[in-house]
Design an enzyme around this catalytic site. Sequence first.
Site, PDB file in Angstrom:
ATOM      1  N   GLU A 173      19.834 -36.953   8.231  1.00 55.26           N
ATOM      2  CA  GLU A 173      18.992 -35.774   7.977  1.00 55.26           C
ATOM      3  C   GLU A 173      19.537 -34.972   6.799  1.00 55.26           C
ATOM      4  O   GLU A 173      18.779 -34.478   5.972  1.00 55.26           O
ATOM      5  CB  GLU A 173      18.878 -34.908   9.228  1.00 55.26           C
ATOM      6  CG  GLU A 173      18.354 -35.636  10.474  1.00 55.26           C
ATOM      7  CD  GLU A 173      17.064 -36.412  10.264  1.00 55.26           C
ATOM      8  OE1 GLU A 173      16.267 -36.043   9.396  1.00 55.26           O
ATOM      9  OE2 GLU A 173      16.864 -37.426  10.982  1.00 55.26           O
ATOM     10  N   HIS A 193      18.570 -36.531   3.493  1.00 50.31           N
ATOM     11  CA  HIS A 193      17.176 -36.307   3.107  1.00 50.31           C
ATOM     12  C   HIS A 193      17.040 -35.127   2.135  1.00 50.31           C
ATOM     13  O   HIS A 193      16.037 -35.029   1.440  1.00 50.31           O
ATOM     14  CB  HIS A 193      16.317 -36.012   4.338  1.00 50.31           C
ATOM     15  CG  HIS A 193      15.671 -37.216   4.962  1.00 50.31           C
ATOM     16  ND1 HIS A 193      15.002 -38.167   4.239  1.00 50.31           N
ATOM     17  CD2 HIS A 193      15.563 -37.610   6.263  1.00 50.31           C
ATOM     18  CE1 HIS A 193      14.509 -39.094   5.066  1.00 50.31           C
ATOM     19  NE2 HIS A 193      14.843 -38.783   6.303  1.00 50.31           N
ATOM     20  N   ASN A 212      13.754 -30.798   7.827  1.00 53.46           N
ATOM     21  CA  ASN A 212      13.211 -29.585   7.196  1.00 53.46           C
ATOM     22  C   ASN A 212      14.223 -28.953   6.249  1.00 53.46           C
ATOM     23  O   ASN A 212      15.391 -28.832   6.583  1.00 53.46           O
ATOM     24  CB  ASN A 212      12.860 -28.557   8.267  1.00 53.46           C
ATOM     25  CG  ASN A 212      12.218 -29.171   9.475  1.00 53.46           C
ATOM     26  OD1 ASN A 212      11.142 -29.734   9.368  1.00 53.46           O
ATOM     27  ND2 ASN A 212      12.899 -29.118  10.610  1.00 53.46           N
ATOM     28  N   GLU A 255      12.407 -42.857   3.630  1.00 54.94           N
ATOM     29  CA  GLU A 255      13.068 -43.321   4.861  1.00 54.94           C
ATOM     30  C   GLU A 255      13.932 -44.564   4.641  1.00 54.94           C
ATOM     31  O   GLU A 255      15.063 -44.628   5.108  1.00 54.94           O
ATOM     32  CB  GLU A 255      12.037 -43.561   5.973  1.00 54.94           C
ATOM     33  CG  GLU A 255      11.343 -42.280   6.448  1.00 54.94           C
ATOM     34  CD  GLU A 255      12.290 -41.176   6.919  1.00 54.94           C
ATOM     35  OE1 GLU A 255      13.491 -41.465   7.171  1.00 54.94           O
ATOM     36  OE2 GLU A 255      11.851 -40.019   7.027  1.00 54.94           O
TER      37      GLU A 255
END
Length: 643
Positions: free
Chosen positions: A227, A230, A194, A249
């Site tokens: 993470e 990302h 997120n 991914e």
Amino acid sequence: DAHKGDGETLTLRAVPDAFTLEIVTESSPAVNTALEGLYLAKGIFCTQCEPEGFRRITYFLDRPDVLSVYTTRIEAPKTTLPVLLSNGNLIESGDLGGGRHFAVWSDPFPKPSYLFALVAGDLGVIADTFKTMNGRNVDLRIYVEHGNEPRAAYAMDSLKRAMTWDEKTYGREYDLDIFMIVAVSAFNMGAMENKGLNIFNDKLILASPETATDSDYERIESVVAHEYFHNWTGNRITCRDWFQLSLKEGLTVFRDQTFSADMRSAGVKRIQDVQMLRMRQFQEDAGPLAHPVQPQSYITIDNFYTATVYEKGAEVIGMLKTLVGPEGYRKATDLYFERHDGEAATVEDWVKCFEDACGRDLSQFRLWYHQSGTPVVEAKGDYDAAAKRYALTLTQKLGATPGQPEKSPMQIPLRLGLVGRSGAALPLTLDGENAAGPEERVRELTEAQQRFVFVGVDEEPLLSIGRGFSAPVHVKTPTSRAGRAALMAHDRDDFNRWEAGQALATEMLLDMAEAAKTGAAPKADNIYIDAIGRVLDRAEDDMAFAAQMLTPPGEGELALSRAPADPEAIHAARMALIGAIAEAYGPRFQKLYDGLAGSEAFSPDAASAGRRALRNGALRYLTAAGDEAAAGGAESVQHAAAT
Ligand code: SER
Ligand code: ZN
């Protein structure tokens, strides 16, 4: 009726071109046991919206190509929920009276709903700061359950190293004023990227020397980095639809793998990644669930978070890098970030950046995204001593997989070298070249069968092919045992040294197991024992790698190579091999073990972990020799690990 709603959908009729829609939704996080959308677990409100959790929070156009700017206001009781977090920057917070407070978060970057996050709870925190390459200060926060704060230190250290690495390696700078991680114990996935507020299963954040192994630290380092990475590959550039899942991914796995390789022993990292790929992805590709990296259809997208989309997807990126070289790769990724920042992009957009930046036609390469299954490459070498020519014939085959009866030949980059019997690297000179070629080259197999000729080859060479596991294929080479032993001892490529050693040990152990079945004492081949000696000669160069080289194939792996397997015979064979190595090099293992004894305090860093791995490897053989002193050593290592 202007609108019609039910539990699942909301339909608006006769709407003007532009309008503001206000939706008030009541939800009960406490009874949400799906752990998707907004849920309550152990007193903490937490969200998980990828892939389709946001629709459990409110009615929304819940697709990854709908990018919006989010402002989130959270109100809650102060005592039970003192920490109120969401994406972006904190723009306002304060008291509401009546024991309640509020916080307003605003994320200026348009994002898809699957990246929305909210956390409210009573959490402890560790704080740090990071100065970006352009001199901006970013606050870093890791939130954990009270009491766990000291156990988040390694995750914080990993985060800062990941931020620095992404600046250096990809030119990517962090973009908000704050970056937060929340570690919770109730979380379905490993972790979630997120925007500005990553949420983790706490086993991937928390570590202390008392309970964590070196591989736990490695895992934390790699997932924290994954993470974080990302933020650019997934968030700033997201996916147009879920068929593009590997766009974020596969690429992000490739980025975290490269990061870990840079932080630790690159050889060991590659070996571990390939072991995992073979175990999980090759099995997937060989069975009824085989699917391409870019699937053509799905029933629920949740089922597509697979080894093929993630790990094979990462291999595809690695092949692109091999095909265009490191500089071409950086040019292509720079173009990708420049061209698609702020967009919901596709795999096709990604490949096109490589074509445009590097001037290559990748039509055939695209098959890696569309054809499932693992190709088999067979290599056959012919040496003509009189002409000093070495001809390499390569064939590729790809069997039928569900829904794909016919396949076309793939573009397979094979990194290769030729090794002399004494271990020297031989130049790879192509016919027509008038100077000696380099010691390593990448050849591209694009047809069902191809021949590559090298000239000026002074002795019959050993073939070292698929170096660094340059393509996700099965490679078959008819190398003799002596040849494998020589490659194990001398190949300049770590991955192929290990591969040759494993192949040799496997052949030998299966023979030994056959002998054990007849009641004979299984005897190890000296050729392998000698090659282990060469590994010990160079053990200090890369200790983690040496430890890996000293580990023969496991019983489970050996059992897979024979049907029906005889577990007792396999066990007897493996024990006999370990015993023979222990007997041949007892004093050397003792010296290694003693020399690596660490008196200094525990440190989770890569070099210390490598020392521990090699020391434990040596101890493995010392205990196999049935030595009393070694048993004492084992006890004290155990004790040290437990205190
Ligand atoms: N997007 C998440 C991740 O890859 C879910 O697994 O980290
Ligand atoms: Zn991911």
